[in-house]
Design an enzyme around this catalytic site. Structure first.
Site, short mmCIF file in Angstrom:
data_model
loop_
_atom_site.label_atom_id
_atom_site.label_comp_id
_atom_site.label_asym_id
_atom_site.label_seq_id
_atom_site.Cartn_x
_atom_site.Cartn_y
_atom_site.Cartn_z
CG ASP A 107 7.53 4.96 -11.79
OD1 ASP A 107 8.16 3.78 -11.53
OD2 ASP A 107 6.91 5.05 -12.06
CB SER A 164 -0.68 -0.12 1.29
OG SER A 164 -2.03 1.07 1.14
CE LYS A 217 -4.79 -1.96 0.65
NZ LYS A 217 -4.99 -0.48 0.23
#
Length: 466
Positions: free
Chosen positions: A314, A303, A328
């Site tokens: 990224d 999460s 999740k």
């Protein structure tokens, strides 16, 4: 814990503390019915069916039935049937959740979900009764005080595990690889987890985040400041340890990511309606001041942990090391119902800056490093401990996106450095002992990588981070 945000319903739901991510008001629950008369008629017919069953149970069940219990069980069934993370909380459970997100709660100190009727441990929280008793991620709790958890809702099981400080509970665990069930007697305590821990590992700063509650980002900044004071000008890199961090508040994940980024998107969420989509962007300022960062993850990183790892990966602000995370990628909105607790409803998926949904797939590390040699032989078994294997888990919709996320740029590390990382501990290496960092293979490989980056003449990773 979930990637949680709070939502208030116009003129119905009470306002809740600002520590939760700001909500978006939504219309009345019957708005969808009004758009389709045929659908509305069918819905009324089904509600009549529910009423008929309810009255038959009240009248003819072998023992008297409490109306509130019956209705709450029905609501629980409806929400639990959607996905593993939607649920109903009665007034007591809702109060407990609010206390927990503030950073203090009573019980054993484990984050759990439900699988095949059993209570499954996502992660024990550091320095809690459960962690000290040896509870591990992936354990299945089958009995509480000798009584099977089969037939209990997750909320019922959690409520039984909570209790007054100093009282004990006996739990029975089924563990992968164990020949017989494990019996543990655990004494409950007030859980005040220290969500941020830090120390110097020579010239590298080590920061561990164990969960994302209201205290996390403030404590992270404080830890970073202390490390700089202790190391002076000798700090060469940062290890951000998110292993076995089950997540928590979405706004805290955004702030922690922002602490290491100068610009760009951190995370976005997409809901059922396009107008409910949200996006969070970084503001200028990097608390690590361009130092190279390694983020450690494992199957217990879920999460909010995955939001942070995905954002830093990224943007190539950090190297992600370890094994694939839990997966999740959904956001739960907590909707208070005055006088009756609240419902926790999955309302959106979140996406990393490159457009990846990690729901049911997880964050793949840039450099895979196993915690122990046995993990190589148990790879298939280990993957049963992730979101994709939970019953009714949401599918990953990456394939449904109009444009696939672009591949990540290369790491741009000094030549030969990645090849020197040891994927698993040497044969005969000492068993992992959490009190002895030298036995933590993943950590030691992260430290070695950061020192290699710092020693490289051009140090491209550090230059790019600035």
């Amino acid at each position: 814990m979930e990637g949680i945000r709070m939502r208030r319903r116009t003129a119905t739901f009470a306002a809740v503390g600002a520590a939760f991510v700001a909500g978006v008001a939504v219309g009345p629950m019957v708005s969808a019915w009004a758009q389709d008369g045929g659908g509305r008629a069918e819905t009324y017919r089904l509600l009549n069916l529910f009423g008929d069953v309810f009255e038959r149970v009240r009248a003819e069940y072998v023992e008297p039935v409490n109306d509130r219990d019956a209705i709450e069980n029905a609501i629980n069934g409806m929400l639990n049937g959607l996905d593993p993370h939607s649920s109903y909380m009665n007034a007591r459970m809702f109060r407990d959740m609010q206390v927990q997100t503030r950073g203090e709660f009573g019980g054993l100190g484990i984050e759990v979900t439900q699988e095949n009727g059993y209570v499954k441990v996502i992660s024990p929280i550091d320095d809690t009764p459960a962690a000290r008793a040896g509870v591990k991620p992936g354990d299945l709790i089958t009995h509480l005080n000798g009584n099977s958890v089969q037939g209990l809702t997750l909320q019922d099981a959690v409520e039984q595990m909570r209790g007054e400080r100093g009282t004990a509970i006996r739990i029975t665990i089924r563990r992968e690889g164990a020949e017989r069930p494990i019996e543990l007697s655990i004494t409950r305590d007030v859980i005040r987890p220290q969500v941020v821990r830090s120390r110097l590992e020579g010239d590298i700063g080590y920061i561990r985040l164990s969960s994302f509650n209201e205290q996390t980002e403030t404590a992270l900044r404080r830890a970073m400041q202390q490390l700089r004071q202790q190391a002076g000008n000798n700090l060469r890199g940062i290890v951000l340890d998110l292993r076995n961090n089950p997540g928590g508040l979405l706004d805290q994940a955004v702030q922690v990511s922002d602490d290491f980024l100068d610009q760009g998107e951190i995370v976005s969420t997409r809901a059922r309606r396009q107008e409910d989509a949200q996006r969070w962007n970084a503001r200028s300022g990097d608390i690590a001041q361009g130092l190279p960062v390694v983020v450690l993850i494992n199957a217990g990183s879920a999460s909010a942990s995955e939001i942070v790892a995905g954002a830093l990966q990224d943007h190539r602000r950090a190297i992600v090391m370890g094994v694939k995370s839990f997966g999740k990628g959904s956001v739960q909105t907590v909707m208070p119902i005055p006088g009756n607790g609240a419902m926790r409803l999955t309302t959106a998926r979140y996406y990393t800056p490159s457009g990846r949904s990690i729901q049911a797939t997880g964050i793949e590390p840039d450099i895979e490093v196993l915690a122990q040699r046995e993990d190589a032989a148990q790879t298939v078994a280990a993957r049963r401990d992730r979101e994709a294997d939970l019953r009714r888990a949401l599918r990953n919709d990456n394939g449904a996106q109009p444009q696939a996320a672009p591949p990540l740029p290369p790491l741009n590390l000094p030549a030969g450095l990645v090849e020197r990382v040891q994927r698993m501990p040497a044969e005969g290496a000492a068993a992992f002992d959490p009190t002895k960092p030298e036995t933590d293979h993943q950590l030691q490989q992260a430290l070695s990588l950061l020192r290699g980056i710092a020693a490289a003449p051009a140090n491209p990773q550090r230059r790019a981070a600035r």
